[in-house]
Design an enzyme around this catalytic site. Structure first.
Site, short mmCIF file in Angstrom:
data_model
loop_
_atom_site.label_atom_id
_atom_site.label_comp_id
_atom_site.label_asym_id
_atom_site.label_seq_id
_atom_site.Cartn_x
_atom_site.Cartn_y
_atom_site.Cartn_z
N HIS A 104 -5.15 -3.13 -2.99
CA HIS A 104 -4.69 -2.18 -4.01
C HIS A 104 -4.46 -2.84 -5.36
O HIS A 104 -4.01 -2.19 -6.30
CB HIS A 104 -3.40 -1.49 -3.55
N LYS A 151 -11.77 0.90 -2.32
CA LYS A 151 -10.74 1.55 -3.15
C LYS A 151 -11.22 1.54 -4.61
O LYS A 151 -12.09 2.32 -4.97
CB LYS A 151 -9.39 0.88 -2.91
N SER A 168 0.80 -1.23 0.00
CA SER A 168 0.00 0.00 0.00
C SER A 168 0.82 1.27 0.00
O SER A 168 0.35 2.30 -0.46
CB SER A 168 -0.94 0.00 1.21
C1 LIG Z 1 -3.39 -3.27 2.04
C2 LIG Z 1 -4.62 -2.80 2.75
N1 LIG Z 1 -5.42 -3.71 3.32
C3 LIG Z 1 -6.54 -3.36 3.97
C4 LIG Z 1 -6.91 -2.05 4.07
C5 LIG Z 1 -8.14 -1.68 4.85
O1 LIG Z 1 -9.23 -1.61 4.00
P1 LIG Z 1 -10.50 -0.74 4.42
O2 LIG Z 1 -10.16 0.67 4.07
O3 LIG Z 1 -11.62 -1.31 3.64
O4 LIG Z 1 -10.66 -0.92 5.90
C6 LIG Z 1 -6.14 -1.06 3.48
C7 LIG Z 1 -6.61 0.34 3.53
O5 LIG Z 1 -6.00 1.29 3.74
C8 LIG Z 1 -4.94 -1.43 2.82
O6 LIG Z 1 -4.15 -0.51 2.29
#
Ligand SMILES: Cc1ncc(COP(=O)(O)O)c(C=O)c1O
Length: 392
Positions: A204, A235, A176
């Site tokens: 992502h 996203k 991320s």
């Molecule tokens: C790699 C990753 N997994 C999970 C999440 C969490 O997802 P959510 O925004 O739906 O809680 C994020 C969000 O920032 C992320 O970057």
């Protein structure tokens, strides 16, 4: 001074104090920030679907038909049609037997890891995995072996040390904060050799990689092979909520044991219906546009002397180092009409604060090229990159 005030003061002293910035309008390529137009270069609305009329329309229609909220956990007050429909769409899209919706990616990661690993077992986690994975490892009460980023030898060594107690290898598919892609075939091979499950977080990668944006797992030809795929609706799918794909048996276990599924209200019908509509709108054209924009932006930044590290995707980090100069760069760019968020610890390791730039399929190439020049100019003024050599 109260202990709370002291803690806030300490955050300010360390350059780690955060505050909200008020924007007007939806997450489009351009937004109004404090009434001034800025180019938005830090949203995860990668395909521009959060503000797509059909996605908004689906949410509005679902609100009228199903109501604003789901009322309770689906195990308590009943499972609604939009949830069932989206689960079968997602399972098909990702190439899995079954899917299960969660309230958010954070809840999915923390719940799934804790459901699939426990005391006396070992979870293997990449050091740059998202915080929700880190917290899932903590909640599981399993021992966590944190392997160096993408380092397969380190992971293999850890697996051998675990001596058959390994339960799960877990990795972001696209990281991320760096935009690089995990070595999925090799991770799967190690998982199989050591009789562990592999779980990949496609937060992502969905919408960005693979045929029609099916994700990093699909791009590696491993749909249905990787044991558990987690993704968010928040996203590229432009909504809110999350999902887990796996075989039907595993999904049944999660439905029965994953605490954030059992003990939290189901995602609201309008969000679920919006994600269903977004899934129908994902097309090769949109995904290619996102990838082409990312390539153009990376090249334009490189021409300014700004290298994007390991990035191969729409997430383009420009590492600065310390927190204060990172935020100074962020503020200077805001003055010039570019909203590029500075990211500091604990989101990234100490000493690696950065601008995390993200492009959308809906950005115009010209505005990305202009933004790259502005980033380069501001970074040079602040002494964060060497001045550009004069060209003849
Ligand atoms: C790699 C990753 N997994 C999970 C999440 C969490 O997802 P959510 O925004 O739906 O809680 C994020 C969000 O920032 C992320 O970057």
């Amino acid at each position: 001074m109260s202990d709370v005030a002291e803690r806030l003061e300490e955050l300010r002293d360390r350059g780690l104090y955060r505050r909200l910035r008020l924007i007007s309008g939806p997450q489009g390529p351009r937004v109004l920030l404090n009434g001034r137009p800025v180019l938005l270069l830090c949203s995860n609305n990668y395909l521009g679907l959060a503000d797509h009329p059909k996605v908004r329309g689906a949410a509005a229609e679902a609100a009228m038909r199903w109501g604003a909220g789901a009322g309770a956990s689906r195990l308590v007050s009943g499972s609604m049609e939009p949830h069932r429909r989206l689960e079968s769409q997602l399972a098909e899209f990702k190439g899995y037997e079954a899917a299960l919706l969660f309230g958010s990616g954070y809840l999915a990661n923390s719940g799934v890891i804790a459901a699939l690993a426990g005391s006396g077992q070992v979870v293997f986690s990449d050091e740059l995995n998202h915080a929700s994975i880190v917290d899932g490892c903590r909640l599981s009460r399993a021992e966590t072996f944190v392997y160096r980023h993408g380092d397969l030898e380190h992971l293999a060594w850890g697996l051998e040390q675990a001596d058959g107690c390994g339960a799960l290898i877990v990795s972001d598919g696209v990281f991320s904060m760096d935009g690089d892609v995990a070595p999925l075939p090799e991770l799967l091979e190690l998982a199989r050799r050591h009789d562990c499950r592999l779980m990949v977080d496609e937060a992502h990668a969905t919408g960005a990689l693979g045929r029609d944006g099916r994700g990093a797992v699909a791009a590696a030809g491993l749909s249905g092979e990787v044991d558990i795929v987690v993704g968010t609706l928040g996203k590229a799918l432009g909504s809110y909520g999350a999902y887990v794909c796996a075989n039907a048996e595993t999904v049944d276990l999660l439905l029965n044991t994953a605490r954030p599924f059992i003990f939290s209200t189901a995602p609201p019908p309008p969000s679920v219906a919006a994600a269903s509509a977004a899934l129908e709108l994902i097309s090769p054209h949109r995904v290619e546009r996102l990838q082409a924009n990312a390539d153009r932006f990376r090249s334009a930044l490189a021409a300014e002397g700004l290298e994007a590290g390991r990035s191969r995707t729409q997430i383009i980090p420009i590492e600065v180092g310390e927190a204060e100069p990172t935020m100074a760069l962020c503020e200077r760019l805001l003055e010039r009409g570019v909203f590029a968020q500075g990211i500091r610890p604990p989101t990234v390791p100490a000493g690696s604060s950065r601008l995390r730039l993200t492009v959308m399929a809906t950005h115009r190439v010209g505005e990305l090229e202009r933004a790259a020049k502005l980033v380069g100019g501001a970074a040079r003024e602040l002494g964060l990159v060497a001045p550009q050599p004069l060209t003849a």
